[in-house]
Motif scaffolding. Sequence first.
Motif, PDB file in Angstrom:
ATOM      1  N   GLU A   1      36.462  -1.257 -15.843  1.00 16.64           N
ATOM      2  CA  GLU A   1      35.385  -2.035 -15.232  1.00 16.64           C
ATOM      3  C   GLU A   1      34.649  -1.222 -14.174  1.00 16.64           C
ATOM      4  N   GLU A   2      35.404  -0.467 -13.375  1.00 15.34           N
ATOM      5  CA  GLU A   2      34.771   0.351 -12.342  1.00 15.34           C
ATOM      6  C   GLU A   2      33.955   1.485 -12.954  1.00 15.34           C
ATOM      7  N   LEU A   3      34.482   2.112 -14.004  1.00 12.32           N
ATOM      8  CA  LEU A   3      33.762   3.199 -14.659  1.00 12.32           C
ATOM      9  C   LEU A   3      32.450   2.720 -15.272  1.00 12.32           C
ATOM     10  N   GLN A   4      32.436   1.472 -15.739  1.00 16.16           N
ATOM     11  CA  GLN A   4      31.209   0.916 -16.305  1.00 16.16           C
ATOM     12  C   GLN A   4      30.123   0.730 -15.255  1.00 16.16           C
ATOM     13  N   LYS A   5      30.532   0.643 -13.989  1.00 22.05           N
ATOM     14  CA  LYS A   5      29.563   0.475 -12.904  1.00 22.05           C
ATOM     15  C   LYS A   5      28.877   1.796 -12.542  1.00 22.05           C
ATOM     16  N   ILE A   6      29.454   2.893 -12.996  1.00 20.19           N
ATOM     17  CA  ILE A   6      28.912   4.215 -12.641  1.00 20.19           C
ATOM     18  C   ILE A   6      27.794   4.558 -13.612  1.00 20.19           C
ATOM     19  N   THR A   7      26.574   4.325 -13.199  1.00 19.99           N
ATOM     20  CA  THR A   7      25.409   4.587 -14.046  1.00 19.99           C
ATOM     21  C   THR A   7      24.867   6.001 -13.856  1.00 19.99           C
ATOM     22  N   LYS A   8      25.291   6.662 -12.789  1.00 18.84           N
ATOM     23  CA  LYS A   8      24.821   8.021 -12.503  1.00 18.84           C
ATOM     24  C   LYS A   8      25.992   8.809 -11.932  1.00 18.84           C
ATOM     25  N   LYS A   9      26.377   9.877 -12.611  1.00 16.44           N
ATOM     26  CA  LYS A   9      27.505  10.683 -12.167  1.00 16.44           C
ATOM     27  C   LYS A   9      27.015  11.978 -11.527  1.00 16.44           C
ATOM     28  N   PRO A  10      27.708  12.438 -10.492  1.00 15.55           N
ATOM     29  CA  PRO A  10      27.343  13.730  -9.897  1.00 15.55           C
ATOM     30  C   PRO A  10      27.723  14.882 -10.812  1.00 15.55           C
ATOM     31  N   THR A  11      26.941  15.933 -10.759  1.00 16.10           N
ATOM     32  CA  THR A  11      27.293  17.156 -11.477  1.00 16.10           C
ATOM     33  C   THR A  11      28.271  17.992 -10.665  1.00 16.10           C
ATOM     34  N   HIS A  12      28.043  17.994  -9.342  1.00 16.52           N
ATOM     35  CA  HIS A  12      28.849  18.818  -8.438  1.00 16.52           C
ATOM     36  C   HIS A  12      29.308  17.959  -7.265  1.00 16.52           C
ATOM     37  N   LEU A  13      30.609  17.868  -7.083  1.00 14.05           N
ATOM     38  CA  LEU A  13      31.201  17.173  -5.942  1.00 14.05           C
ATOM     39  C   LEU A  13      31.835  18.212  -5.032  1.00 14.05           C
ATOM     40  N   THR A  14      31.505  18.148  -3.739  1.00 15.95           N
ATOM     41  CA  THR A  14      32.074  19.091  -2.786  1.00 15.95           C
ATOM     42  C   THR A  14      32.867  18.340  -1.725  1.00 15.95           C
ATOM     43  N   VAL A  15      33.951  18.948  -1.260  1.00 21.48           N
ATOM     44  CA  VAL A  15      34.820  18.340  -0.248  1.00 21.48           C
ATOM     45  C   VAL A  15      34.820  19.238   0.978  1.00 21.48           C
ATOM     46  N   ILE A  16      34.518  18.659   2.146  1.00 22.98           N
ATOM     47  CA  ILE A  16      34.423  19.422   3.391  1.00 22.98           C
ATOM     48  C   ILE A  16      35.588  19.047   4.294  1.00 22.98           C
ATOM     49  N   PHE A  17      36.410  20.038   4.634  1.00 21.11           N
ATOM     50  CA  PHE A  17      37.551  19.810   5.519  1.00 21.11           C
ATOM     51  C   PHE A  17      37.182  20.183   6.944  1.00 21.11           C
ATOM     52  N   GLY A  18      37.655  19.379   7.890  1.00 22.01           N
ATOM     53  CA  GLY A  18      37.430  19.668   9.295  1.00 22.01           C
ATOM     54  C   GLY A  18      38.681  20.278   9.893  1.00 22.01           C
ATOM     55  N   ALA A  19      39.276  19.531  10.830  1.00 22.87           N
ATOM     56  CA  ALA A  19      40.496  20.016  11.469  1.00 22.87           C
ATOM     57  C   ALA A  19      41.705  19.845  10.567  1.00 22.87           C
ATOM     58  N   GLU A  20      41.558  19.009   9.538  1.00 22.10           N
ATOM     59  CA  GLU A  20      42.677  18.707   8.655  1.00 22.10           C
ATOM     60  C   GLU A  20      43.001  19.872   7.722  1.00 22.10           C
ATOM     61  N   GLU A  21      44.280  20.125   7.531  1.00 22.26           N
ATOM     62  CA  GLU A  21      44.710  21.152   6.589  1.00 22.26           C
ATOM     63  C   GLU A  21      44.620  20.595   5.168  1.00 22.26           C
ATOM     64  N   PRO A  22      44.024  21.334   4.242  1.00 27.24           N
ATOM     65  CA  PRO A  22      43.875  20.846   2.864  1.00 27.24           C
ATOM     66  C   PRO A  22      45.219  20.655   2.177  1.00 27.24           C
ATOM     67  N   PRO A  23      45.566  19.419   1.766  1.00 27.57           N
ATOM     68  CA  PRO A  23      46.842  19.175   1.083  1.00 27.57           C
ATOM     69  C   PRO A  23      46.722  19.430  -0.415  1.00 27.57           C
ATOM     70  N   PHE A  24      47.647  20.195  -0.981  1.00 26.11           N
ATOM     71  CA  PHE A  24      47.548  20.606  -2.383  1.00 26.11           C
ATOM     72  C   PHE A  24      47.659  19.422  -3.341  1.00 26.11           C
ATOM     73  N   LYS A  25      48.478  18.428  -3.000  1.00 28.97           N
ATOM     74  CA  LYS A  25      48.633  17.281  -3.883  1.00 28.97           C
ATOM     75  C   LYS A  25      47.306  16.558  -4.075  1.00 28.97           C
ATOM     76  N   GLU A  26      46.615  16.283  -2.975  1.00 30.43           N
ATOM     77  CA  GLU A  26      45.354  15.567  -3.045  1.00 30.43           C
ATOM     78  C   GLU A  26      44.260  16.412  -3.703  1.00 30.43           C
ATOM     79  N   LEU A  27      44.257  17.717  -3.442  1.00 32.09           N
ATOM     80  CA  LEU A  27      43.258  18.592  -4.066  1.00 32.09           C
ATOM     81  C   LEU A  27      43.468  18.639  -5.576  1.00 32.09           C
ATOM     82  N   THR A  28      44.718  18.700  -5.983  1.00 31.83           N
ATOM     83  CA  THR A  28      45.032  18.684  -7.409  1.00 31.83           C
ATOM     84  C   THR A  28      44.552  17.394  -8.048  1.00 31.83           C
ATOM     85  N   ASN A  29      44.814  16.274  -7.374  1.00 28.57           N
ATOM     86  CA  ASN A  29      44.366  14.978  -7.898  1.00 28.57           C
ATOM     87  C   ASN A  29      42.846  14.926  -8.037  1.00 28.57           C
TER      88      ASN A  29
END
Length: 242
Positions: free
Chosen positions: A50-78
Amino acid sequence: MKSANIHTFLYVLIHVIYTIFEWLYGALVICFNFCHEFLPTTDKSKYFREELQKITKKPTHLTVIFGAEEPPFKELTNLILWCLATQISFISFYDYKGNLKKHEEQLQYEVGLQKNETDHITWHSNPKIVHKNGYLGRSIHVKIITKEDGKNSIVNLTKKLAVFKNKDFSIENFSEMLLAQYEFPDPDVGLVCGQTIRLYDYPPWQMRITEFFKLGSIQGITFPKFLEVLVRYSKCEQRLGK
């Protein structure tokens, strides 16, 4: 009551109301995600469809910006695997501290353990990468961006152009050269980790069309939260200066 006191009172009142609203919203999201984990598998699948059906426009490129937080490998993998599942072709991680770049092989290893055999992942940060053609299955391009890819890249390119004094360079030419140097298309969606939206010297030339969404923390991010961002992005109207 003096005008200055009234303004101060209104400012404090608005700030308190906003803080309460933000806290309540965060509590509701946490409650929803907690309850969602205990749904039967069939109900989860129905919800995702149902949620996927709501997505009428998908991004081509998604970027993630980290601040003071250390990038966790589990979440990056997900995030990489979720982008594969939703057919997002490019994902990049901006770590201005540069720690993720030093441990990229560990991230590649974690992703390799969980991806399907037919999935193809192109790691652009690896100078020894081999770009394959004719593969079957899902594909995605992954890149780790550092502070050197930001303002410094513009300065270095400008120095190179200064050598060609007799050649006429336009903004379009400059943009094309930066794009070739950046390798990826401009990001459509930016996930900013932290309590405020701060870009930490992210490559400025690439952000003209980016829709930014604030994440309190990347730790523990769930697939429903990821889908929520995509749904919100699909509803954005991008005028591109018009």
